[in-house]
Scaffold this motif. Structure first.
Motif, PDB file in Angstrom:
ATOM      1  N   TYR A  53       0.807  -1.216   0.000  1.00 23.13           N
ATOM      2  CA  TYR A  53       0.000   0.000   0.000  1.00 23.13           C
ATOM      3  C   TYR A  53       0.841   1.267   0.000  1.00 23.13           C
ATOM      4  CZ  TYR A  53      -3.231  -3.663   1.036  1.00 23.13           C
ATOM      5  OH  TYR A  53      -3.947  -4.834   0.956  1.00 23.13           O
ATOM      6  N   MET A  54       2.138   1.100  -0.274  1.00 24.01           N
ATOM      7  CA  MET A  54       2.994   2.252  -0.509  1.00 24.01           C
ATOM      8  C   MET A  54       2.945   2.617  -1.996  1.00 24.01           C
ATOM      9  SD  MET A  54       4.201   3.150   2.438  1.00 24.01           S
ATOM     10  CE  MET A  54       2.809   2.503   3.367  1.00 24.01           C
ATOM     11  N   GLN A  55       3.294   3.834  -2.318  1.00 26.21           N
ATOM     12  CA  GLN A  55       3.222   4.310  -3.702  1.00 26.21           C
ATOM     13  C   GLN A  55       4.339   3.735  -4.561  1.00 26.21           C
ATOM     14  OE1 GLN A  55       3.918   8.634  -4.554  1.00 26.21           O
ATOM     15  NE2 GLN A  55       1.754   8.600  -5.138  1.00 26.21           N
ATOM     16  N   ARG A  56       5.503   3.518  -3.953  1.00 29.29           N
ATOM     17  CA  ARG A  56       6.661   3.048  -4.722  1.00 29.29           C
ATOM     18  C   ARG A  56       7.142   1.705  -4.195  1.00 29.29           C
ATOM     19  NH1 ARG A  56      11.291   7.032  -4.704  1.00 29.29           N
ATOM     20  NH2 ARG A  56      10.823   7.277  -2.478  1.00 29.29           N
ATOM     21  N   ARG A  57       7.804   0.941  -5.059  1.00 31.27           N
ATOM     22  CA  ARG A  57       8.331  -0.365  -4.686  1.00 31.27           C
ATOM     23  C   ARG A  57       9.757  -0.190  -4.167  1.00 31.27           C
ATOM     24  NH1 ARG A  57       3.758  -1.031  -5.333  1.00 31.27           N
ATOM     25  NH2 ARG A  57       4.087  -0.832  -3.096  1.00 31.27           N
ATOM     26  N   ILE A  58       9.854   0.080  -2.892  1.00 31.95           N
ATOM     27  CA  ILE A  58      11.142   0.317  -2.234  1.00 31.95           C
ATOM     28  C   ILE A  58      11.635  -0.982  -1.597  1.00 31.95           C
ATOM     29  CG2 ILE A  58      12.252   1.566  -0.332  1.00 31.95           C
ATOM     30  CD1 ILE A  58      10.339   3.890  -0.888  1.00 31.95           C
ATOM     31  N   GLU A  59      12.929  -1.175  -1.583  1.00 31.18           N
ATOM     32  CA  GLU A  59      13.529  -2.347  -0.936  1.00 31.18           C
ATOM     33  C   GLU A  59      13.724  -2.034   0.549  1.00 31.18           C
ATOM     34  OE1 GLU A  59      17.542  -5.128  -1.299  1.00 31.18           O
ATOM     35  OE2 GLU A  59      17.079  -3.648  -2.853  1.00 31.18           O
ATOM     36  N   TRP A  60      12.699  -2.297   1.344  1.00 29.86           N
ATOM     37  CA  TRP A  60      12.703  -1.904   2.747  1.00 29.86           C
ATOM     38  C   TRP A  60      13.630  -2.787   3.577  1.00 29.86           C
ATOM     39  CZ3 TRP A  60      10.002   2.500   3.458  1.00 29.86           C
ATOM     40  CH2 TRP A  60       9.012   2.814   2.532  1.00 29.86           C
ATOM     41  N   GLU A  61      14.246  -2.194   4.585  1.00 28.61           N
ATOM     42  CA  GLU A  61      15.062  -2.940   5.542  1.00 28.61           C
ATOM     43  C   GLU A  61      14.770  -2.428   6.938  1.00 28.61           C
ATOM     44  OE1 GLU A  61      19.245  -3.165   4.811  1.00 28.61           O
ATOM     45  OE2 GLU A  61      18.992  -3.357   2.633  1.00 28.61           O
ATOM     46  N   HIS A 106       6.984   8.573   5.103  1.00 28.36           N
ATOM     47  CA  HIS A 106       8.040   9.593   5.017  1.00 28.36           C
ATOM     48  C   HIS A 106       9.043   9.246   3.911  1.00 28.36           C
ATOM     49  CE1 HIS A 106       6.966  12.280   8.186  1.00 28.36           C
ATOM     50  NE2 HIS A 106       7.178  11.436   9.187  1.00 28.36           N
ATOM     51  N   ALA A 107       9.447   7.977   3.845  1.00 26.79           N
ATOM     52  CA  ALA A 107      10.409   7.568   2.820  1.00 26.79           C
ATOM     53  C   ALA A 107       9.736   7.437   1.462  1.00 26.79           C
ATOM     54  CB  ALA A 107      11.064   6.246   3.216  1.00 26.79           C
ATOM     55  N   ASP A 108       8.533   6.876   1.449  1.00 27.25           N
ATOM     56  CA  ASP A 108       7.811   6.658   0.199  1.00 27.25           C
ATOM     57  C   ASP A 108       7.577   7.975  -0.539  1.00 27.25           C
ATOM     58  OD1 ASP A 108       6.406   4.841  -1.591  1.00 27.25           O
ATOM     59  OD2 ASP A 108       4.559   5.760  -0.887  1.00 27.25           O
ATOM     60  N   ARG A 109       7.294   9.037   0.215  1.00 30.58           N
ATOM     61  CA  ARG A 109       7.015  10.347  -0.387  1.00 30.58           C
ATOM     62  C   ARG A 109       8.218  11.289  -0.346  1.00 30.58           C
ATOM     63  NH1 ARG A 109       1.427  10.192  -1.561  1.00 30.58           N
ATOM     64  NH2 ARG A 109       0.996   7.960  -1.501  1.00 30.58           N
ATOM     65  N   LYS A 110       9.386  10.750  -0.038  1.00 29.77           N
ATOM     66  CA  LYS A 110      10.653  11.496  -0.087  1.00 29.77           C
ATOM     67  C   LYS A 110      10.650  12.735   0.813  1.00 29.77           C
ATOM     68  CE  LYS A 110      11.200  10.280  -5.012  1.00 29.77           C
ATOM     69  NZ  LYS A 110      11.554  10.772  -6.365  1.00 29.77           N
ATOM     70  N   HIS A 111      10.056  12.640   1.975  1.00 28.54           N
ATOM     71  CA  HIS A 111       9.894  13.815   2.825  1.00 28.54           C
ATOM     72  C   HIS A 111      11.212  14.457   3.256  1.00 28.54           C
ATOM     73  CE1 HIS A 111       5.471  12.844   4.130  1.00 28.54           C
ATOM     74  NE2 HIS A 111       5.578  13.233   2.877  1.00 28.54           N
ATOM     75  N   SER A 112      12.139  13.644   3.766  1.00 29.42           N
ATOM     76  CA  SER A 112      13.398  14.231   4.236  1.00 29.42           C
ATOM     77  C   SER A 112      14.213  14.786   3.075  1.00 29.42           C
ATOM     78  CB  SER A 112      14.220  13.203   5.023  1.00 29.42           C
ATOM     79  OG  SER A 112      14.531  12.086   4.222  1.00 29.42           O
ATOM     80  N   LEU A 113      14.192  14.105   1.944  1.00 26.36           N
ATOM     81  CA  LEU A 113      14.921  14.596   0.767  1.00 26.36           C
ATOM     82  C   LEU A 113      14.305  15.901   0.258  1.00 26.36           C
ATOM     83  CD1 LEU A 113      15.435  11.240  -1.170  1.00 26.36           C
ATOM     84  CD2 LEU A 113      17.206  12.603  -0.039  1.00 26.36           C
ATOM     85  N   ARG A 114      12.978  15.985   0.268  1.00 27.59           N
ATOM     86  CA  ARG A 114      12.317  17.204  -0.182  1.00 27.59           C
ATOM     87  C   ARG A 114      12.663  18.376   0.724  1.00 27.59           C
ATOM     88  NH1 ARG A 114       6.359  14.910  -0.508  1.00 27.59           N
ATOM     89  NH2 ARG A 114       5.833  17.118  -0.209  1.00 27.59           N
ATOM     90  N   MET A 115      12.704  18.121   2.033  1.00 32.11           N
ATOM     91  CA  MET A 115      13.062  19.195   2.964  1.00 32.11           C
ATOM     92  C   MET A 115      14.503  19.648   2.767  1.00 32.11           C
ATOM     93  SD  MET A 115      11.215  18.245   6.581  1.00 32.11           S
ATOM     94  CE  MET A 115      12.056  19.627   7.377  1.00 32.11           C
TER      95      MET A 115
END
Length: 325
Positions: A53-61, A106-115
């Protein structure tokens, strides 16, 4: 989605993963990781339910940090950190999933990178180049990314988005949405217990009661009742030795068939949010939230149910400071 868009997305994720790895390396120099196969398996199971249910297919750890600090955060590229401190206060999968979904957004929507990009007044692509090229600004930006994640120093808008979208993912994955309410109420309890908090997911961005209100309003708009007993694991009924019990408190004695009927109705209608007047006697008949329960020993049964209800509420001090919905 076109092949060119997919290629661009793959490149974005590769760069984010590399940025995340570099931030992880810095964090792990000062944060002691711990290994617990049982906890890790539980966290992985919850992650697997939320990931679709995330927007992107991220390799989560997932990484587990040994510290009493109550915290969880996610770095760019999908590196999720949980402290043993936060897991000590979260006792249900729904509450853990509420934390995880919030951090994954936060990671899926690139929050920290956007900030970080906005603070440097550059694009996300240019930000990635600055970090990965190893220039003089790279260490500072990398430290900023880690700091934003660890201290939950996102803007009010980004925190609100993580709460809202995280709640949606929580529900789609089959977890109790009330878990996000009880999660925030436990944060209130931590704030009351430890007024000075150095960092953590529950920092006031926005204020915790406001976050609770927003979640409650969203659930109400969807006609979803708030039922705290499920994520908190309280008001559990059982039949043993001829008695119906609630959290071990004896409620009523009767034939097994009658107890099973009463148990079914109590399971359905008795909620932690009820006030004492919601459990009442009328014409020697016991009602819970306007639903008939039994005529057997109605007064005593009501008294025992109220005892169990008050005991359940007393386990969670935040309920004394923040209203039930």
């Amino acid at each position: 989605m076109s092949a060119s868009c997919l290629f661009a997305e793959d490149n974005d994720l590769k760069r984010e993963r590399e940025i995340g790895r570099r931030a992880v390396a810095e964090i792990e120099k000062v944060w002691p990781l711990t290994v617990n196969p049982e906890i890790s398996a539980r966290l992985e199971m919850i992650l697997n339910k939320l990931e679709p249910y995330m927007q992107r297919r991220i390799e989560w750890e997932i990484r587990l940090v040994k510290t009493e600090n109550v915290n969880a955060f996610c770095l760019p590229g999908g590196f999720i950190f949980f402290t043993t401190g936060i897991l000590d206060i979260l006792h249900s999968d729904s509450e853990i999933a509420a934390v995880m979904a919030h951090e994954m957004i936060h990671a899926d929507r690139k929050h920290s990178l956007r900030m970080a990009a906005e603070s440097q007044k550059i694009t996300l692509g240019a930000l990635a180049v600055m970090i990965l090229s190893g220039g003089s600004a790279a260490p500072t930006i990398l430290a900023q990314l880690a700091q934003v994640a660890i201290t939950s120093s996102y803007t009010i808008e980004l925190e609100s988005e993580a709460d809202s979208l995280g709640l949606e993912a929580l529900m789609k994955a089959g977890y109790s949405p009330s878990g996000m309410i009880t999660l925030f109420e436990k944060f209130i309890n931590e704030e009351l217990r430890q007024p000075v908090v150095e960092y953590g997911i529950y920092m006031n961005h926005p204020d915790t009661p406001i976050r609770i209100q927003r979640v409650a309003d969203k659930l109400r708009s969807l006609n979803i009742p708030i039922q705290r007993k499920y994520p908190l694991g309280v008001l559990h009924t059982d039949i043993k030795d001829g008695f119906l019990t609630i959290d071990g408190i004896k409620i009523i004695s009767a034939e097994k068939s009658e107890l099973e009927k009463i148990k079914k109705d109590i399971d359905k209608y008795l909620q932690l949010e009820l006030a004492p007047h919601d459990i009442y006697i009328m014409n020697k008949r016991l009602f819970i939230a306007n639903h008939f329960i039994t005529t057997m020993n109605a007064e005593t049964t009501r008294k025992n149910i109220l005892k169990a209800l008050n005991a359940a509420k007393s386990k969670y001090p935040a309920t004394k400071y923040y209203k039930f919905f």
